[in-house]
Design a protein around this motif. Structure first.
Motif, PDB file in Angstrom:
ATOM      1  N   PHE A  16       0.830  -1.209   0.000  1.00  0.00           N
ATOM      2  CA  PHE A  16       0.000   0.000   0.000  1.00  0.00           C
ATOM      3  C   PHE A  16       0.865   1.259   0.000  1.00  0.00           C
ATOM      4  CE2 PHE A  16      -1.863   3.398   2.576  1.00  0.00           C
ATOM      5  CZ  PHE A  16      -3.005   3.674   1.848  1.00  0.00           C
ATOM      6  N   GLN A  17       1.908   1.290   0.818  1.00  0.00           N
ATOM      7  CA  GLN A  17       2.772   2.472   0.882  1.00  0.00           C
ATOM      8  C   GLN A  17       3.480   2.708  -0.449  1.00  0.00           C
ATOM      9  OE1 GLN A  17       2.834   4.674   3.171  1.00  0.00           O
ATOM     10  NE2 GLN A  17       1.553   3.583   4.643  1.00  0.00           N
ATOM     11  N   GLN A  18       3.837   1.645  -1.157  1.00  0.00           N
ATOM     12  CA  GLN A  18       4.464   1.802  -2.470  1.00  0.00           C
ATOM     13  C   GLN A  18       3.485   2.430  -3.466  1.00  0.00           C
ATOM     14  OE1 GLN A  18       5.902  -2.082  -3.525  1.00  0.00           O
ATOM     15  NE2 GLN A  18       7.645  -2.000  -2.142  1.00  0.00           N
ATOM     16  N   ALA A  53      -4.520   0.170  -4.330  1.00  0.00           N
ATOM     17  CA  ALA A  53      -4.294   0.581  -2.938  1.00  0.00           C
ATOM     18  C   ALA A  53      -5.526   0.287  -2.093  1.00  0.00           C
ATOM     19  CB  ALA A  53      -3.945   2.067  -2.874  1.00  0.00           C
ATOM     20  N   ASP A  54      -6.710   0.519  -2.678  1.00  0.00           N
ATOM     21  CA  ASP A  54      -7.954   0.222  -1.959  1.00  0.00           C
ATOM     22  C   ASP A  54      -8.048  -1.267  -1.651  1.00  0.00           C
ATOM     23  OD1 ASP A  54     -10.399   0.492  -0.804  1.00  0.00           O
ATOM     24  OD2 ASP A  54     -11.416   1.331  -2.542  1.00  0.00           O
ATOM     25  N   GLU A  55      -7.632  -2.103  -2.591  1.00  0.00           N
ATOM     26  CA  GLU A  55      -7.635  -3.551  -2.372  1.00  0.00           C
ATOM     27  C   GLU A  55      -6.671  -3.935  -1.255  1.00  0.00           C
ATOM     28  OE1 GLU A  55      -8.530  -7.537  -2.740  1.00  0.00           O
ATOM     29  OE2 GLU A  55      -9.551  -5.761  -3.527  1.00  0.00           O
ATOM     30  N   MET A  56      -5.512  -3.276  -1.196  1.00  0.00           N
ATOM     31  CA  MET A  56      -4.556  -3.549  -0.120  1.00  0.00           C
ATOM     32  C   MET A  56      -5.160  -3.207   1.245  1.00  0.00           C
ATOM     33  SD  MET A  56      -1.882  -4.859  -1.525  1.00  0.00           S
ATOM     34  CE  MET A  56      -3.069  -5.617  -2.666  1.00  0.00           C
ATOM     35  N   VAL A  57      -5.893  -2.084   1.301  1.00  0.00           N
ATOM     36  CA  VAL A  57      -6.533  -1.687   2.562  1.00  0.00           C
ATOM     37  C   VAL A  57      -7.575  -2.726   2.969  1.00  0.00           C
ATOM     38  CG1 VAL A  57      -8.051   0.030   3.636  1.00  0.00           C
ATOM     39  CG2 VAL A  57      -6.083   0.770   2.299  1.00  0.00           C
ATOM     40  N   SER A  58      -8.336  -3.227   1.992  1.00  0.00           N
ATOM     41  CA  SER A  58      -9.335  -4.263   2.296  1.00  0.00           C
ATOM     42  C   SER A  58      -8.664  -5.524   2.841  1.00  0.00           C
ATOM     43  CB  SER A  58     -10.144  -4.592   1.036  1.00  0.00           C
ATOM     44  OG  SER A  58     -10.835  -3.458   0.565  1.00  0.00           O
ATOM     45  N   GLN A  59      -7.541  -5.913   2.247  1.00  0.00           N
ATOM     46  CA  GLN A  59      -6.815  -7.085   2.743  1.00  0.00           C
ATOM     47  C   GLN A  59      -6.266  -6.852   4.144  1.00  0.00           C
ATOM     48  OE1 GLN A  59      -6.702 -10.029   1.350  1.00  0.00           O
ATOM     49  NE2 GLN A  59      -7.828  -9.375  -0.462  1.00  0.00           N
ATOM     50  N   MET A  60      -5.771  -5.634   4.398  1.00  0.00           N
ATOM     51  CA  MET A  60      -5.289  -5.298   5.738  1.00  0.00           C
ATOM     52  C   MET A  60      -6.419  -5.405   6.754  1.00  0.00           C
ATOM     53  SD  MET A  60      -2.989  -2.033   4.571  1.00  0.00           S
ATOM     54  CE  MET A  60      -2.861  -1.323   6.229  1.00  0.00           C
ATOM     55  N   THR A  81      -4.730   5.131   9.582  1.00  0.00           N
ATOM     56  CA  THR A  81      -3.833   6.038   8.863  1.00  0.00           C
ATOM     57  C   THR A  81      -3.837   5.733   7.370  1.00  0.00           C
ATOM     58  OG1 THR A  81      -2.416   6.227  10.822  1.00  0.00           O
ATOM     59  CG2 THR A  81      -1.469   6.876   8.703  1.00  0.00           C
ATOM     60  N   ALA A  82      -3.809   4.444   7.028  1.00  0.00           N
ATOM     61  CA  ALA A  82      -3.841   4.057   5.611  1.00  0.00           C
ATOM     62  C   ALA A  82      -5.146   4.486   4.955  1.00  0.00           C
ATOM     63  CB  ALA A  82      -3.654   2.547   5.483  1.00  0.00           C
ATOM     64  N   LYS A  83      -6.267   4.306   5.657  1.00  0.00           N
ATOM     65  CA  LYS A  83      -7.554   4.731   5.106  1.00  0.00           C
ATOM     66  C   LYS A  83      -7.595   6.238   4.901  1.00  0.00           C
ATOM     67  CE  LYS A  83     -10.637   1.089   6.805  1.00  0.00           C
ATOM     68  NZ  LYS A  83     -11.824   0.823   7.654  1.00  0.00           N
TER      69      LYS A  83
END
Length: 225
Positions: A16-18, A53-60, A81-83
């Motif tokens: 996500f950060q990348q 990135a949204d998909e990464m947040v969902s996985q997190m 913070t990511a959201k």
């Protein structure tokens, strides 16, 4: 391979950060000085990267359910913070897209002043205002769609938490049933042993009675003879 409960969360957060770093460079870096067509191409790439990135947040959000309670609070903070970063860049992209659309509209509807047509500039201004109103309406719809998506995401996370709680309850019930089954098996074995000993005692008692009867018979026979 790292098999710790937080390994997958950390991996998704790193991805996500990348994505966020790349998106920030395109929206806030040198990319903002691109020409109109290049800017449109960049925005399409940014939109795809925002989806990733949204998909990464969902996985997190899914992985955080399996993190131990002792450290889950700090991971909740990292998820929030990511959201927040994701929402900020989505809003920034909508703003950039709106600005680009307005610039296209202004460039395509440059006013033509004609002394023989005093209403020409007013007509262009009317079209410009109508176009701006359409853009604002589209932006509002995008914001509403984004809000609905966030609400749906929160509801999905809540459903996942409920399902996890139900699964834990089912697992606890299954463990209880297994323990009860083991207790029943032990009790059954104990009863079988008791029954077997009872039959053994009956055989021994019968044998003793038979021996006593024989002895009494022998004694009586000897006395009578």
């Amino acid at each position: 391979m790292d098999t710790s409960p937080t390994a997958l969360f950390d991996s998704y957060e790193q991805d996500f950060q990348q994505f966020i770093l790349t998106i920030g460079e395109k929206l806030e870096g040198d990319g903002k000085d691109e020409r109109a067509e290049q800017r449109k191409t960049t925005l399409r790439r940014v939109e795809m990267e925002l989806d990733e990135a949204d998909e990464m947040v969902s996985q997190m959000e899914i992985e955080i359910q399996g993190i131990p309670q002792s450290v889950r609070a700090q991971y909740h903070t990292r998820l929030r913070t990511a959201k927040s970063e994701l929402a900020r860049y989505k809003k920034l992209m909508n703003d950039v897209r709106t600005q680009l659309a307005r610039a296209d509209l202004l460039s395509s509807s440059s006013p033509q002043y004609n002394s023989d047509d005093p209403y020409g500039s007013n007509s262009d201004r009317t079209r410009l205002l109508a176009g701006t109103a359409l853009l604002e309406d589209g932006t509002k719809r995008l914001q509403d769609s984004h809000r609905i998506a966030l609400e749906t995401e929160d509801q999905g996370a809540e459903i996942l938490m409920n399902l996890r709680g139900q699964r834990e309850q089912i697992e606890n019930s299954r463990n209880t049933l297994q323990r009860a089954d083991m207790s029943i098996d032990r009790a059954s074995n104990t009863l079988k042993k008791m029954i077997r000993r009872m039959y053994q005692q009956r055989v021994v008692t019968a044998a003793i009675i038979i021996v006593l009867v024989l002895l009494i018979g022998i004694i009586i026979w000897e006395k009578l003879s």
